[in-house]
Write an enzyme that holds these catalytic residues in place. Structure first.
Site, mmCIF file in Angstrom:
data_model
loop_
_atom_site.group_PDB
_atom_site.id
_atom_site.type_symbol
_atom_site.label_atom_id
_atom_site.label_comp_id
_atom_site.label_asym_id
_atom_site.label_seq_id
_atom_site.Cartn_x
_atom_site.Cartn_y
_atom_site.Cartn_z
ATOM 1 N N LYS A 1 0.852 -1.188 0.000
ATOM 2 C CA LYS A 1 0.000 0.000 0.000
ATOM 3 C C LYS A 1 0.884 1.232 0.000
ATOM 4 O O LYS A 1 2.021 1.200 0.492
ATOM 5 C CB LYS A 1 -0.906 0.021 1.233
ATOM 6 C CG LYS A 1 -2.203 0.783 1.022
ATOM 7 C CD LYS A 1 -3.186 -0.004 0.188
ATOM 8 C CE LYS A 1 -4.557 0.664 0.171
ATOM 9 N NZ LYS A 1 -5.554 -0.176 -0.509
ATOM 10 N N GLY B 1 -21.036 5.908 4.281
ATOM 11 C CA GLY B 1 -20.062 6.367 3.297
ATOM 12 C C GLY B 1 -20.548 6.174 1.876
ATOM 13 O O GLY B 1 -20.723 5.043 1.424
ATOM 14 N N GLY C 1 -19.088 7.221 -1.160
ATOM 15 C CA GLY C 1 -18.095 7.576 -2.172
ATOM 16 C C GLY C 1 -18.337 6.747 -3.414
ATOM 17 O O GLY C 1 -19.464 6.289 -3.673
ATOM 18 N N ASN C 2 -17.293 6.522 -4.190
ATOM 19 C CA ASN C 2 -17.454 5.756 -5.432
ATOM 20 C C ASN C 2 -17.985 4.349 -5.168
ATOM 21 O O ASN C 2 -18.873 3.863 -5.866
ATOM 22 C CB ASN C 2 -16.114 5.670 -6.167
ATOM 23 C CG ASN C 2 -15.660 7.012 -6.702
ATOM 24 O OD1 ASN C 2 -16.474 7.903 -6.919
ATOM 25 N ND2 ASN C 2 -14.367 7.162 -6.904
ATOM 26 N N VAL C 3 -17.435 3.683 -4.149
ATOM 27 C CA VAL C 3 -17.868 2.321 -3.838
ATOM 28 C C VAL C 3 -19.247 2.328 -3.183
ATOM 29 O O VAL C 3 -20.129 1.550 -3.555
ATOM 30 C CB VAL C 3 -16.835 1.624 -2.927
ATOM 31 C CG1 VAL C 3 -17.367 0.286 -2.426
ATOM 32 C CG2 VAL C 3 -15.524 1.417 -3.680
#
Length: 343
Positions: free
Chosen positions: A82, A176, A178-180
């Site tokens: 990462k 959340g 976001g994109n996901v």
């Protein structure tokens, strides 16, 4: 650097940890390569603000180890790594900034292959691609849709196996968007689930709520919602001793990495008969996609592998029920056995 972090790198046998700084772009990055035993290490580049350098290093160590576990549980020929890029300011020239980051990645000579993550964009990966071949996500696009599909498959398996319910009769709370998180909301509502959403971005919540018919609540309210399954899809650590006291869901299964704040909570979850689907099991779809891109696999084959997360999740839940232990214990034992038995 905190001496405990150095000791952890040694004890948990990280392959390498690399530090990089560029004054001109005010760019500070850390790449942790946890393992390359099964192949080149793949992991996204996270771009966010950190309280201090030690918290950034702790984050990258946790995430890199999680990527190794993710690669192994999904039978991918890769190790885990990462990158964290410390966000010092908002007004950056992304072309110059990520071109410089690409030089850092290139200097590692393929030991680490970077990809999109929280705070980075698919367009950033295209910038990086101009300076180094060690980047994924430019050929088949963003991995977020595959991540969301894999989470949906894990959710279906958990609902059916643990609660004997299907999506159309279930209520799911997503933390959340976001994109996901948004893609997951779309997939779930398309199959008839009742979905509750929250995010710190109120305008995004309103937009997604209107688009998919999801119920919107504040970030403070989401964990305490009456629902079958809680899906953390923001940053990690949302499952802590305080949030557990208000959690009403019987299953936790989401896209965030490192959802559980401290390891002792896995036993508490099991004692309270709350199924926790390991994050690296549920959210592996994005890694499967970029690994498929690395191997030049057709999109149909990649999608099939992502959809197979349903069967992997079902198998691990059934084993946890049979052995009366947490699903996290079962998954960890499988990963560690493979990691330690590899010559």
């Amino acid at each position: 650097m905190n001496s405990n972090l150095i000791a952890r790198m040694k004890t948990e046998k990280y392959d390498n940890v690399h530090f990089f700084h560029d004054d001109e772009q005010d760019l500070t990055a850390v790449v942790a390569i946890h393992s390359t035993k099964f192949g080149p290490a793949i992991g996204g580049a996270r771009f966010k603000e950190y309280e201090n350098n030690d918290s950034a290093i702790t984050d990258v160590l946790n995430l890199a180890q999680g990527m190794t576990y993710k690669a192994i549980i999904h039978d991918l020929p890769h190790g885990g790594a990462k990158a964290v890029i410390i966000k010092n300011r908002n007004n950056i020239d992304r072309t110059a900034f990520f071109s410089k980051y690409a030089e850092f990645v290139d200097s590692l000579q393929g030991k680490y292959i970077t990809a999109e993550d929280s705070g980075t964009l698919n367009s950033d990966m295209h910038i990086i691609k101009k300076r180094t071949p060690y980047v994924l996500g430019t050929g088949l696009g963003s991995p977020s849709p595959s991540t969301a599909l894999g989470i949906k498959q894990a959710i279906v398996a958990a609902l059916e196996t643990y609660l004997n319910k299907d999506l159309s009769s279930s209520t799911i709370a997503i933390q959340g968007i976001g994109n996901v998180g948004e893609e997951l909301c779309k997939l779930l509502t398309n199959q008839g689930a009742q979905v509750i959403i929250s995010d710190i971005n109120a305008s995004k919540v309103a937009e997604v709520s209107k688009k998919y018919g999801a119920k919107a609540v504040s970030p403070e309210e989401i964990i305490g919602q009456t629902c079958d399954l809680f899906a953390p899809c923001a940053l990690g650590g949302s499952i802590n001793i305080r949030s557990l006291d208000i959690l009403k869901a019987k299953i936790i299964c989401g896209g965030a990495n490192n959802q559980v704040y401290t390891p002792d909570l896995y036993d508490i979850l099991h004692e309270r008969k709350i199924l926790y689907v390991p994050d690296y099991l549920a959210n592996g779809g994005g890694l499967i996609k970029v690994a498929g891109e690395y191997a030049n696999e057709p999109e149909k084959k990649i999608r099939e592998k992502v959809e197979n997360i349903y069967y992997k999740t079902q198998e691990i839940i059934l084993q946890s029920l049979k052995q009366d232990c947490s699903a996290n214990d079962i998954a960890n034992k499988l990963v560690i056995a493979r990691l330690t038995n590899k010559n």
